[in-house]
Design a protein around this motif. Sequence first.
Motif, PDB file in Angstrom:
ATOM      1  N   ARG A 172      38.726  40.460  33.096  1.00 44.31           N
ATOM      2  CA  ARG A 172      37.651  39.798  33.835  1.00 44.31           C
ATOM      3  C   ARG A 172      38.184  39.232  35.158  1.00 44.31           C
ATOM      4  O   ARG A 172      37.529  39.327  36.198  1.00 44.31           O
ATOM      5  CB  ARG A 172      37.050  38.683  32.985  1.00 44.31           C
ATOM      6  CG  ARG A 172      35.798  38.050  33.585  1.00 44.31           C
ATOM      7  CD  ARG A 172      35.183  37.017  32.659  1.00 44.31           C
ATOM      8  NE  ARG A 172      34.729  37.614  31.422  1.00 44.31           N
ATOM      9  CZ  ARG A 172      35.294  37.409  30.235  1.00 44.31           C
ATOM     10  NH1 ARG A 172      36.336  36.622  30.109  1.00 44.31           N
ATOM     11  NH2 ARG A 172      34.814  37.989  29.166  1.00 44.31           N
ATOM     12  N   LEU A 173      39.386  38.648  35.096  1.00 50.90           N
ATOM     13  CA  LEU A 173      39.985  38.094  36.314  1.00 50.90           C
ATOM     14  C   LEU A 173      40.281  39.187  37.328  1.00 50.90           C
ATOM     15  O   LEU A 173      40.032  39.017  38.533  1.00 50.90           O
ATOM     16  CB  LEU A 173      41.265  37.331  35.956  1.00 50.90           C
ATOM     17  CG  LEU A 173      41.986  36.634  37.114  1.00 50.90           C
ATOM     18  CD1 LEU A 173      41.069  35.601  37.764  1.00 50.90           C
ATOM     19  CD2 LEU A 173      43.270  35.964  36.618  1.00 50.90           C
ATOM     20  N   ARG A 174      40.792  40.327  36.845  1.00 49.04           N
ATOM     21  CA  ARG A 174      41.048  41.444  37.761  1.00 49.04           C
ATOM     22  C   ARG A 174      39.750  41.943  38.382  1.00 49.04           C
ATOM     23  O   ARG A 174      39.699  42.300  39.561  1.00 49.04           O
ATOM     24  CB  ARG A 174      41.756  42.576  37.028  1.00 49.04           C
ATOM     25  CG  ARG A 174      43.223  42.296  36.717  1.00 49.04           C
ATOM     26  CD  ARG A 174      43.949  43.572  36.317  1.00 49.04           C
ATOM     27  NE  ARG A 174      43.395  44.142  35.099  1.00 49.04           N
ATOM     28  CZ  ARG A 174      43.795  43.836  33.877  1.00 49.04           C
ATOM     29  NH1 ARG A 174      44.759  42.934  33.698  1.00 49.04           N
ATOM     30  NH2 ARG A 174      43.251  44.402  32.824  1.00 49.04           N
ATOM     31  N   GLY A 175      38.676  41.968  37.566  1.00 47.07           N
ATOM     32  CA  GLY A 175      37.389  42.387  38.092  1.00 47.07           C
ATOM     33  C   GLY A 175      36.877  41.450  39.183  1.00 47.07           C
ATOM     34  O   GLY A 175      36.360  41.894  40.210  1.00 47.07           O
ATOM     35  N   LEU A 176      37.034  40.135  38.930  1.00 42.01           N
ATOM     36  CA  LEU A 176      36.602  39.155  39.930  1.00 42.01           C
ATOM     37  C   LEU A 176      37.431  39.279  41.205  1.00 42.01           C
ATOM     38  O   LEU A 176      36.899  39.179  42.320  1.00 42.01           O
ATOM     39  CB  LEU A 176      36.717  37.738  39.358  1.00 42.01           C
ATOM     40  CG  LEU A 176      35.726  37.388  38.233  1.00 42.01           C
ATOM     41  CD1 LEU A 176      36.059  36.023  37.657  1.00 42.01           C
ATOM     42  CD2 LEU A 176      34.293  37.402  38.757  1.00 42.01           C
ATOM     43  N   ASN A 177      38.740  39.489  41.034  1.00 45.02           N
ATOM     44  CA  ASN A 177      39.606  39.651  42.210  1.00 45.02           C
ATOM     45  C   ASN A 177      39.228  40.903  43.003  1.00 45.02           C
ATOM     46  O   ASN A 177      39.227  40.899  44.238  1.00 45.02           O
ATOM     47  CB  ASN A 177      41.070  39.719  41.781  1.00 45.02           C
ATOM     48  CG  ASN A 177      41.614  38.370  41.368  1.00 45.02           C
ATOM     49  OD1 ASN A 177      41.100  37.331  41.771  1.00 45.02           O
ATOM     50  ND2 ASN A 177      42.645  38.359  40.554  1.00 45.02           N
ATOM     51  N   SER A 178      38.893  41.973  42.256  1.00 49.41           N
ATOM     52  CA  SER A 178      38.492  43.213  42.951  1.00 49.41           C
ATOM     53  C   SER A 178      37.190  43.013  43.705  1.00 49.41           C
ATOM     54  O   SER A 178      37.041  43.474  44.847  1.00 49.41           O
ATOM     55  CB  SER A 178      38.341  44.346  41.927  1.00 49.41           C
ATOM     56  OG  SER A 178      39.574  44.627  41.298  1.00 49.41           O
TER      57      SER A 178
END
Length: 391
Positions: A172-178
């Motif tokens: 989820r964090l990687r998705g938000l960062n992307s």
Amino acid sequence: MPRIIGLGDPAAAIRRLMPDLMTMMGASGFAIVEQGKMQSHGHCPPTLAILDIVGWAAIRGGGDVCATHELAATMPEAAALAASAAGVMTLPLVDGGVTLLWFRAEQIEEVEWAGNPHKSAALTPDATLTPRASFESWRETVRGRSRRWTMEEMETAHRLRRALHDAAQSHRLRGLNSALQRTLDDKEALLVQKDVLMKEVDHRVQNSLQLVSSFLALQAKAADDPRVREQLTEAQARLSAVALVHRRLYRDDQIQTVDLARYLEELIGDMKQSLGGGWATMMRMDLAPMLMPTDRAINLGLVTTELIINASKYAYDGAPGPVTVTLEQYGNRLRLIVADEGRGKGDEDPGQEHGFGSRMMAAMMQRLSGSIEYDDNQPGLRAIVIAPIAD
């Protein structure tokens, strides 16, 4: 577990690794239920039965790991599922909406008893107890049970749950960062596009202002009437005040504010050239740096231009003479002084106070919420402008 964590979306990784997860727990079947949709591997019950088991586990387990080796004992309707799900272990994931299930098929056991455990001994006073009859061997076939789930397997399920939770959070964090990076990239692209458009607009506006300025200069040279020539020259000077702000705005990164001191310095430098070479050594400046909103700087630039034009016209009858421009800051207010050493206010043109320049300065001062006063400079005149730096 590291293989699951490194495969992105945990639910998608679980679906790809169903055979490995089934083998890890020594199960005969494995299923994942996500938002009412089911996928399975191995020997599993029908879809509707699996969904019923998920509902049973939610009530019995209270959101934690739930395991039984005899499902029919607490869920009687599951008795018909013994061939595929005599035993089951369920693992609801912390992030919700996903449940993992491991199934174990029925393991038929032959239990040998020393006598029938279900038969009660009905002895009469005349009965004779013989060793052979009392301990006669009795066999029983036990059905509806699977191999028991061990403590190690239960602990593995708990560790898997924690690992999947961490993986979901990381995903989820990687998705938000992307998403954030895409937003930043889009914003950067828009800024680049805006910069290109602004440069194009700046180029067009500068060309237009230059064209108007050149036209005014030609008209002033061609005018036979000295008064008309004078008015055209003044109009050219006022146009230069606006054009200079425009050049500075699109040359700097920050367009909301402008350094008033630098702006006035460049503006007065342009005026020296338009007024004639003799003025270059006559104008002195003492300007304190200060940032102010661009629209207010434009108004002050026009006021300064008008005050210098007045000094050149009325203090020295058009001939070069000393003019001092001072800019000071007092808290949130500024003081702008344009002083000459000429004839003073009493000898000025009687129509000056009612001319276009005076009316324009009055309008500018109203916009600035400021005031303008005139004092005797002994000799000459001092025009003092006081106004807030910001609105």
